[in-house]
Design an enzyme around this catalytic site. Structure first.
Site, short mmCIF file in Angstrom:
data_model
loop_
_atom_site.label_atom_id
_atom_site.label_comp_id
_atom_site.label_asym_id
_atom_site.label_seq_id
_atom_site.Cartn_x
_atom_site.Cartn_y
_atom_site.Cartn_z
N ASP A 1 -28.97 95.59 -3.44
CA ASP A 1 -28.64 96.87 -2.79
C ASP A 1 -27.58 97.61 -3.58
OD1 ASP A 1 -30.14 95.87 -0.68
OD2 ASP A 1 -28.36 95.12 0.38
N ASP B 1 -36.95 97.10 12.99
CA ASP B 1 -35.51 97.23 12.72
C ASP B 1 -34.90 98.46 13.35
OD1 ASP B 1 -35.26 94.90 11.20
OD2 ASP B 1 -35.74 95.91 9.32
N GLU C 1 -31.75 87.32 14.29
CA GLU C 1 -32.09 88.75 14.33
C GLU C 1 -32.98 89.01 15.55
OE1 GLU C 1 -32.83 90.82 10.74
OE2 GLU C 1 -34.48 91.97 11.61
N GLU D 1 -31.43 82.67 8.29
CA GLU D 1 -31.95 83.69 9.21
C GLU D 1 -33.44 83.46 9.46
OE1 GLU D 1 -30.77 87.74 8.27
OE2 GLU D 1 -32.69 88.48 9.03
N HIS E 1 -36.65 89.63 14.92
CA HIS E 1 -37.38 88.43 14.47
C HIS E 1 -37.73 87.54 15.67
CE1 HIS E 1 -35.43 88.74 10.18
NE2 HIS E 1 -36.03 89.84 10.56
N ASP F 1 -28.67 95.28 11.20
CA ASP F 1 -29.84 95.23 10.31
C ASP F 1 -30.87 96.17 10.94
OD1 ASP F 1 -31.75 94.66 8.51
OD2 ASP F 1 -31.70 92.49 8.75
N HIS G 1 -27.26 92.80 0.06
CA HIS G 1 -28.02 91.98 -0.90
C HIS G 1 -27.50 92.39 -2.28
CE1 HIS G 1 -31.00 92.68 2.35
NE2 HIS G 1 -31.45 91.48 2.08
C1 XLS Z 1 -35.70 91.05 6.91
C2 XLS Z 1 -34.37 90.47 7.09
C3 XLS Z 1 -33.38 90.81 6.00
C4 XLS Z 1 -32.23 89.86 6.05
C5 XLS Z 1 -31.41 89.81 4.80
O1 XLS Z 1 -36.51 91.07 7.82
O2 XLS Z 1 -33.90 90.82 8.34
O3 XLS Z 1 -32.97 92.14 6.10
O4 XLS Z 1 -31.39 90.12 7.11
O5 XLS Z 1 -32.15 89.48 3.70
NI NI Z 2 -31.95 90.49 9.02
NI NI Z 3 -35.49 91.66 9.70
#
Ligand code: XLS
Ligand code: NI
Ligand code: NI
Length: 438
Positions: free
Chosen positions: A104, A309, A268, A232, A271, A339, A101
């Protein structure tokens, strides 16, 4: 430059008999699996925010991580040290890609101009390091959720000034991604959702999100950024309801607003769990719609209802994920971005290595198993037989659009005796076990 992780030399493939916790037992980058090397299949990436910027803080406690730049006071000096450390880490881990990001990379300044200046300074260092090491940028993104200015959303904020501010951030982040040869650009709608419908104009927010994405598409075209744009999905957290709920919702949204040809999905694993789906389900939905773009490789804890995560260690999940990815013909230009973060209690730098090794080996093993499954065709053969009825007779007529309700009514009157067939779920699960365990 100082060595940041002197306790670890380059992590090497030693094979499955190895008991060295700092070696790969399955990930062998040069090994050819099917038509590509493991490195080409897996395209691993370090997530800058977790591996480099993250400090182990959680909702209940402050940062716990010990990092080799802790002695530095000036935030820009810290940012520089992190950039060098990231490349040392990638080299030692044999990881070719990274993702970030904008936030970051460098500390936020007192103004937007100053923030961009800080980021630009680090981008110059990244550029040099990339040229020197051959490491590549999988994707860039802009953090439009962390700062209080985004408390009500970015593109879906009720305040057009926030919409404009977010646009400026994405414009710059996309330019940087292009400058660094990034292969994708990600949109994760961190606060694009709502907390309560009592204060929300949902229609306007969704329309504005689509307007924002159309502007992004136009701008990418204008500057000649040819990387893949990715959305995403995530169902909740931080907001109660996120508009990019899951893959099916995102595809519907993109089609509604004429954006589907410009975007693919970044899936992800954690998610998916939060949306009440398996990782494989999300990959399948994206794949059959021609929308599978990239993966944020991690896993959740099924007993915890948030985005923990964690590094992927569940070989069942990585096998079925790699199975979908192989059937998709791979992920490129996407990849497997970790991630994922080490637990708060895993506070030593060496834990970053253990985490990535665990994830890389779990995916490498998953790839090896999935390749055998694809080659044998055992599952696909079963599925093909299960639907054989649609290749001849009335089934073929349905598929070819040759019949409607009238014809089916006539057919059913004369063919109302139905022979049941088992779905053989347990037999198939045992076949899958055979491939994983043998
Ligand atoms: C948060 C997301 C984030 C994205 C990028 O839950 O996974 O890390 O991958 O903004
Ligand atoms: Ni992510
Ligand atoms: Ni995430």
């Amino acid at each position: 430059m100082k060595e940041f992780f002197p306790e670890v030399k380059r992590v090497q493939f030693e094979g499955k008999e190895s008991r060295n916790p700092l070696a790969f037992r399955y990930y062998n980058p040069e090994q050819v699996v099917g038509d590509k090397t493991m490195a080409e299949h897996l395209r691993f990436s370090v997530a800058y925010w977790h591996a480099i910027t993250g400090d182990g803080k959680d909702m209940f406690g402050s940062g716990s991580a010990i990092r080799p730049w802790d002695d530095l006071k000036d935030p820009m000096e810290v940012a520089k040290a992190r950039a060098y450390a990231c490349f040392e880490f990638m080299e030692k881990m044999q990881i070719q890609y990274f993702c970030f990001h904008d936030t970051d990379l460098a500390p936020e300044g007192a103004s937007l101009r100053e923030t961009f200046k800080n980021i630009d300074e680090i981008v110059e260092i990244l550029k040099e390091l990339m040229a020197k090491t051959g490491r590549k940028l999988l994707w860039g993104t802009s953090n439009l959720f962390g700062h209080p200015r985004f408390m009500h959303g970015a593109a879906t904020s009720p305040d057009p000034k926030v919409f404009a501010y977010a646009a400026a951030r994405v414009k710059r982040a996309m330019e940087i991604t292009k400058e660094l040869g990034g292969e994708n650009y990600v949109f994760w709608g961190g606060r694009e959702g709502y907390e309560t419908l009592l204060n929300t104009d949902m229609k306007l927010e969704l329309d504005n999100l689509a307007r924002f994405l159309h502007m992004a598409v136009d701008y990418a075209k204008e500057i000649g950024f040819t990387g893949q744009l990715l959305i995403e999905p995530k169902p909740k957290e931080p907001t109660k309801h996120q508009y990019d709920f899951d893959t099916a919702t995102v595809i519907g949204f993109l089609k509604t607003y004429g954006l589907d040809e410009h975007f693919k999905i970044n899936i992800e694993a954690n998610h998916a769990t939060l949306a009440g789906h398996t990782f494989q389900h999300e990959l399948r939905v994206a794949r059959i719609n021609g929308m599978l773009g990239s993966v944020d490789a991690n896993q959740g804890d099924e007993l915890l209802g948030w985005d923990t995560d964690q590094f992927s260690t569940n070989v069942y999940a990585t096998t079925l994920a790699m199975y979908e990815i192989l059937l998709n013909g791979g992920l490129a230009p996407g990849g497997l971005n970790f991630d994922a973060k080490v637990r708060r209690g895993s506070y030593e730098p060496i834990d970053l290595f253990y985490g990535h090794i665990a994830g890389m080996d779990a995916f490498a093993k998953g790839l090896l198993v999935a390749q055998r499954l694809v080659e044998s065709g055992e599952l696909e053969q079963f599925i093909s037989n299960r639907y054989a009825g649609y290749r001849t007779g009335i089934g073929a007529k349905i598929v070819n659009g040759e019949v409607g309700f009238k014809e089916l009514y006539e057919y059913a009157l004369d063919n109302d005796q139905i022979t049941l067939k088992s779905g053989r779920q347990e037999m198939l699960e045992n076949i899958l076990n055979r491939y994983i365990l043998d």
